[in-house]
Design a protein around this motif. Structure first.
Motif, PDB file in Angstrom:
ATOM      1  N   ASP A 391      34.426  55.809  27.237  1.00 32.36           N
ATOM      2  CA  ASP A 391      33.455  54.939  27.899  1.00 32.36           C
ATOM      3  C   ASP A 391      32.769  54.016  26.894  1.00 32.36           C
ATOM      4  OD1 ASP A 391      33.990  56.046  30.378  1.00 32.36           O
ATOM      5  OD2 ASP A 391      32.274  57.404  30.357  1.00 32.36           O
ATOM      6  N   THR A 397      29.996  52.737  31.333  1.00 33.62           N
ATOM      7  CA  THR A 397      28.722  53.443  31.188  1.00 33.62           C
ATOM      8  C   THR A 397      28.986  54.941  31.138  1.00 33.62           C
ATOM      9  OG1 THR A 397      27.553  51.722  32.411  1.00 33.62           O
ATOM     10  CG2 THR A 397      26.456  53.860  32.202  1.00 33.62           C
ATOM     11  N   ASP A 401      23.172  60.234  28.637  1.00 32.25           N
ATOM     12  CA  ASP A 401      22.482  59.431  27.639  1.00 32.25           C
ATOM     13  C   ASP A 401      23.085  59.738  26.271  1.00 32.25           C
ATOM     14  OD1 ASP A 401      20.749  58.096  25.979  1.00 32.25           O
ATOM     15  OD2 ASP A 401      18.970  59.260  26.526  1.00 32.25           O
TER      16      ASP A 401
END
Length: 410
Positions: A391, A397, A401
């Protein structure tokens, strides 16, 4: 667009396969044979419960003992200690209570994803049958040993990882070869094992080549760049032009990052194993005995015994006394275990002082990415790392996180 992935262990090979699937033209580069580094000799465990940072508040008190005890769980060669001091300073700093909670959460996030990413990868490579159904048994001779490991169990409960407390008798029902000296055990059902972890790396490499990927053999001499990376230079060979480079060379990644002007506090935790092909017993589960710092896994057609850590850098010769120590300890848990028809092995696990891997773009050189520092969890994190790095590199995305795993966090 050509992407060069430097490092053909389980992490680099999985990333190369993922990127090739996504339409990149990938060259997988290694100075040795695919999968013959730490990926060859790991303990074959999908160890989703083992994300707890190694550094704890009282750890600094143990460092002198590590240097003095040749059979301790962590052995530091005295001559190497001066070079380790900056790394140890960061290691101790990672033991602050608030920092520990943060690091535990960062490891748990990755481990929660493991099977969501691993199972599709095994299916794609036709290796679903390589993953055992059985979990891992953590062993304790008495209540005192269990209490000493209670912090680990508490963390698993906080993050809702399943486990089952067993009496010694219940553990022996699962593994009859266990000693009567085992008074308590904890079953971690999600800590399943691979029947042969090296086979997984080989199959990934085969699938990668079948999709059009290229495997090259060579040692990196340096890198070429203008405003971004342009090529990888090889010792005694022509440069490989590259719009992107992924550094996934395990414990050797730190040497490569220095060539790019981006040093990182990466050390090698040298690990040893003994692969016993005529053990005289059979096992279904892997076992680990925290107080005695060893693990035993049925894998690769036999039984593999490993454990303990040696800090001595990348260049020192192996000390196979470490292997013999863990076999002796394993025989206290498995009294009928015979060490016959065996081989000994040493490999380099890449370790950051905070136990969390780096998975990020370079902070200094556009087009460069890092995936390293997975420590004892390389095979555990491989499929998830490939998904996340895929990714990052392709501009998608990621599902989590990624800031905690950046190279410039130190």
């Amino acid at each position: 667009m050509t992407t060069v992935v430097v490092g053909a262990g389980i992490i680099g090979t999985a990333i190369a396969y993922e990127l090739q699937k996504r339409g990149r033209q990938v060259v997988l580069l290694d100075k040795g044979e695919v999968g013959r580094g730490a990926s060859y000799g790991n303990m074959a465990s999908i160890a989703v419960t083992e994300f707890m940072p190694a550094s704890r508040p009282s750890i600094w008190k143990q460092i002198p003992g590590w240097m003095l005890d040749p059979e301790g769980p962590v052995r530091v060669r005295p001559a190497y200690m001066p070079r380790l001091l900056p790394w140890f300073a960061r290691f101790v700093a990672a033991s602050r209570p608030a920092k520990l909670r943060q690091l535990e959460a960062e490891g748990a996030v990755l481990c929660k994803r493991v099977y969501d990413d691993l199972m599709p990868l095994l299916k794609e490579t036709g290796l679903e049958g390589e993953l055992t159904e059985e979990g891992c048994l953590s062993l304790y001779s008495n209540e005192a040993e269990f209490r000493a490991d209670r912090e680990h169990i508490d963390i698993l409960e906080r993050f809702a990882f399943p486990h089952q407390l067993l009496t010694g008798a219940q553990a022996r029902e699962l593994e009859p070869a266990l000693s009567d000296s085992i008074g308590i055990a904890v079953l971690f059902p999600q800590n399943r094992s691979l029947r042969d972890p090296f086979r997984l790396v080989q199959r990934l490499a085969e699938r990668f080549v079948a999709l059009g990927g290229e495997i090259r053999r060579g040692a990196v001499a340096g890198f070429e760049r203008s405003d971004r990376i342009t090529a990888v230079r090889l010792i005694g060979g022509d440069p490989i032009a590259a719009e992107e480079v992924v550094i996934a060379a395990g414990a050797y990644s730190g040497r490569l990052s220095k060539m790019l002007g981006e040093p990182m506090p990466l050390e090698t935790e040298r690990g040893y194993h003994t692969q016993i092909m005529s053990p005289g017993i059979t096992m279904r589960h892997s076992i680990i005995w925290p107080a005695r710092a060893f693990m035993v896994t049925p894998t690769a057609g036999g039984i593999r015994v490993g454990g303990t850590v040696e800090m001595a850098g990348l260049d020192a010769a192996p000390d196979y006394r470490r292997s013999k120590i863990t076999v002796r300890r394993a025989q206290t848990a498995l009294p009928d275990l015979r060490c016959a028809n065996f081989t000994e092995w040493m490999g380099h696990r890449p370790a950051f002082p905070d136990t969390v891997p780096v998975m990020s773009a370079s902070a200094k050189v556009p087009g460069v990415f890092y995936a390293t520092g997975h420590g004892h969890l390389g095979v555990t994190y491989a499929a998830t790392t490939a998904r996340l790095m895929g990714d990052l590199i392709t501009g998608a995305t990621p599902p989590i996180d990624m800031r905690p795993y950046c190279v410039d966090r130190f």
